[in-house]
Scaffold this motif. Structure first.
Motif, PDB file in Angstrom:
ATOM      1  N   TYR A 150      45.928  32.497  21.508  1.00 33.94           N
ATOM      2  CA  TYR A 150      44.764  32.318  20.524  1.00 33.94           C
ATOM      3  C   TYR A 150      44.407  30.907  20.612  1.00 33.94           C
ATOM      4  CZ  TYR A 150      45.885  37.022  18.492  1.00 33.94           C
ATOM      5  OH  TYR A 150      46.190  38.389  18.299  1.00 33.94           O
ATOM      6  N   VAL A 151      45.079  29.839  21.019  1.00 31.87           N
ATOM      7  CA  VAL A 151      44.711  28.505  21.098  1.00 31.87           C
ATOM      8  C   VAL A 151      43.741  28.397  22.326  1.00 31.87           C
ATOM      9  CG1 VAL A 151      45.546  26.079  21.758  1.00 31.87           C
ATOM     10  CG2 VAL A 151      46.905  27.625  20.584  1.00 31.87           C
ATOM     11  N   ILE A 152      43.999  28.898  23.429  1.00 36.08           N
ATOM     12  CA  ILE A 152      43.233  28.923  24.781  1.00 36.08           C
ATOM     13  C   ILE A 152      43.883  29.942  25.626  1.00 36.08           C
ATOM     14  CG2 ILE A 152      43.989  27.051  26.060  1.00 36.08           C
ATOM     15  CD1 ILE A 152      40.891  26.576  26.394  1.00 36.08           C
ATOM     16  N   ASP A 153      42.927  30.721  26.163  1.00 41.02           N
ATOM     17  CA  ASP A 153      43.743  31.648  27.164  1.00 41.02           C
ATOM     18  C   ASP A 153      43.811  31.035  28.558  1.00 41.02           C
ATOM     19  OD1 ASP A 153      44.364  34.080  28.838  1.00 41.02           O
ATOM     20  OD2 ASP A 153      43.566  35.277  27.271  1.00 41.02           O
ATOM     21  N   ALA A 154      44.849  30.891  28.934  1.00 38.99           N
ATOM     22  CA  ALA A 154      45.122  30.384  30.337  1.00 38.99           C
ATOM     23  C   ALA A 154      44.837  31.413  31.506  1.00 38.99           C
ATOM     24  CB  ALA A 154      46.659  29.927  30.770  1.00 38.99           C
ATOM     25  N   ASN A 155      44.645  32.572  31.126  1.00 42.20           N
ATOM     26  CA  ASN A 155      44.267  33.441  32.186  1.00 42.20           C
ATOM     27  C   ASN A 155      42.599  33.885  32.113  1.00 42.20           C
ATOM     28  OD1 ASN A 155      44.886  34.923  34.484  1.00 42.20           O
ATOM     29  ND2 ASN A 155      45.091  37.122  33.196  1.00 42.20           N
ATOM     30  N   ARG A 156      41.853  32.998  31.559  1.00 40.78           N
ATOM     31  CA  ARG A 156      40.603  33.196  31.377  1.00 40.78           C
ATOM     32  C   ARG A 156      39.738  32.094  32.264  1.00 40.78           C
ATOM     33  NH1 ARG A 156      42.259  37.261  30.280  1.00 40.78           N
ATOM     34  NH2 ARG A 156      41.577  38.560  28.390  1.00 40.78           N
ATOM     35  N   ASP A 157      38.699  32.357  32.821  1.00 42.30           N
ATOM     36  CA  ASP A 157      37.782  31.415  33.444  1.00 42.30           C
ATOM     37  C   ASP A 157      37.696  30.063  32.643  1.00 42.30           C
ATOM     38  OD1 ASP A 157      35.524  29.925  34.748  1.00 42.30           O
ATOM     39  OD2 ASP A 157      34.878  31.850  35.620  1.00 42.30           O
ATOM     40  N   PRO A 158      37.826  29.195  32.942  1.00 42.92           N
ATOM     41  CA  PRO A 158      37.438  27.950  31.952  1.00 42.92           C
ATOM     42  C   PRO A 158      36.062  27.768  31.684  1.00 42.92           C
ATOM     43  CG  PRO A 158      38.121  27.041  34.054  1.00 42.92           C
ATOM     44  CD  PRO A 158      38.423  28.706  34.153  1.00 42.92           C
ATOM     45  N   ALA A 159      35.247  28.256  32.571  1.00 42.31           N
ATOM     46  CA  ALA A 159      33.745  28.215  32.425  1.00 42.31           C
ATOM     47  C   ALA A 159      33.292  29.183  31.426  1.00 42.31           C
ATOM     48  CB  ALA A 159      33.066  28.419  33.474  1.00 42.31           C
ATOM     49  N   GLY A 160      34.301  30.077  30.884  1.00 37.64           N
ATOM     50  CA  GLY A 160      33.954  31.243  29.835  1.00 37.64           C
ATOM     51  C   GLY A 160      33.347  32.478  30.360  1.00 37.64           C
ATOM     52  N   VAL A 161      33.122  32.588  31.577  1.00 36.67           N
ATOM     53  CA  VAL A 161      32.646  33.937  32.455  1.00 36.67           C
ATOM     54  C   VAL A 161      33.542  35.021  32.062  1.00 36.67           C
ATOM     55  CG1 VAL A 161      31.947  34.808  34.330  1.00 36.67           C
ATOM     56  CG2 VAL A 161      31.732  32.658  33.980  1.00 36.67           C
ATOM     57  N   SER A 162      33.083  36.181  31.660  1.00 34.90           N
ATOM     58  CA  SER A 162      33.874  37.263  31.376  1.00 34.90           C
ATOM     59  C   SER A 162      34.713  37.765  32.575  1.00 34.90           C
ATOM     60  CB  SER A 162      33.088  38.414  30.763  1.00 34.90           C
ATOM     61  OG  SER A 162      33.692  39.780  30.484  1.00 34.90           O
ATOM     62  N   LEU A 163      35.690  38.514  32.546  1.00 38.14           N
ATOM     63  CA  LEU A 163      36.493  39.129  33.644  1.00 38.14           C
ATOM     64  C   LEU A 163      36.041  40.474  33.665  1.00 38.14           C
ATOM     65  CD1 LEU A 163      40.239  38.448  32.819  1.00 38.14           C
ATOM     66  CD2 LEU A 163      38.967  37.717  34.653  1.00 38.14           C
ATOM     67  N   TYR A 164      35.492  41.039  32.968  1.00 36.29           N
ATOM     68  CA  TYR A 164      35.326  42.510  32.924  1.00 36.29           C
ATOM     69  C   TYR A 164      33.777  42.624  32.078  1.00 36.29           C
ATOM     70  CZ  TYR A 164      39.951  43.232  34.103  1.00 36.29           C
ATOM     71  OH  TYR A 164      41.085  43.258  34.923  1.00 36.29           O
TER      72      TYR A 164
END
Length: 266
Positions: free
Chosen positions: A67-81
């Motif tokens: 919830y602080v920041i998701d280490a398993n998400r693209d740092p550019a904010g691009v959706s995984l799905y």
């Protein structure tokens, strides 16, 4: 609180734990509502589940909460799905689609969190991948995850016990994918899917470069396989966990034995 904990080993396998941490800085915690403060979307006890399965293994653990920041998400904010319900780089909702903030984070809050948390975690992961590849000529990143087995906001029905993700075979050599899939499919009493709802998160997709002798594979476990119940207080069930650990040991041991083959095929 250091943002990441690293245990250096000499095994060709690296275990990544991007969602095991529960630390939330006080100023961020003050902005969470009651649902957010429950931290329900933690990969509860996932590092304990994998502890000691393979001798001298490297682990990289994010200590901060997603919830602080998701280490398993693209740092550019691009959706995984794209087009599917999922959570973002800094989640606004939990896995049930409920708002988790009394004061939602602004766009300007994301950059400091990237610098303080996301970037150090991935810097540590990159360092260990390079070190292990230098040792063995090849490195295998095994990204460790767990999730509740029933979350209607994210997927229909009940999730299989083993959810293997390789971005449809792009992130690792075929023999690595097949070895994990074969063990999971034949594990008595468990269900399995390959590249189903979870096809590998940003970590797996970003680091999985078989042509460069870096292989990555994600395993998303249903929490019903090792917790007493999929709700607070999220109690670890040693009997369930020990049965599951037998299969996880087989997976990691088999992958370690495949390293010469995986390296030779590239």
């Amino acid at each position: 609180m250091t943002p990441v904990s690293v245990r250096k080993g000499s095994s060709p396998i690296i275990l990544g734990f991007p969602h095991a941490g529960t630390h939330v800085p006080p100023d961020t915690a003050a902005d969470l509502n009651e649902a957010g403060r429950a931290l329900a979307d933690t990969d509860w006890h996932i590092d304990r589940l994998y502890a000691g399965l393979l001798p001298d293994i490297t682990t990289v653990r994010a200590n901060f909460h997603r919830y602080v920041i998701d280490a398993n998400r693209d740092p550019a904010g691009v959706s995984l799905y794209p087009g599917q319900n999922t959570t973002t780089l800094v989640p606004l909702t939990d896995f049930d689609g409920q708002n988790i903030w009394t004061t939602p984070p602004t766009e300007s809050a994301i950059s400091p969190r990237l610098s303080a948390f996301h970037t150090p975690y991935h810097a540590a992961l990159e360092t260990e991948i390079a070190r292990i590849r230098d040792l063995h000529g090849v490195a295998i990143l095994f990204d460790c995850h767990s999730i509740r087995s029933r979350i209607p906001f994210l997927f229909d029905g009940t999730l299989p016990d083993f959810n293997i993700g390789t971005d449809r075979g792009k992130t690792c050599a075929p023999e690595i994918e097949q070895a994990v899939n074969d063990i999971c499919k034949t594990a008595s009493g468990y269900t399995c899917v390959l590249n189903g709802r979870f096809k590998g998160g940003w970590t797996t997709r970003h680091y999985g470069r078989p042509a460069d002798n870096v292989h990555a594979i994600q395993l998303e476990l249903a929490q019903s396989t090792y917790l007493e119940a999929e709700h607070a207080p999220w109690t670890y069930d040693p009997t369930k966990a020990d049965a599951l650990r037998h299969h996880l040991t087989r997976i990691l041991t088999t992958l370690a034995s495949l390293v010469p083959t995986a390296g030779a095929t590239q």
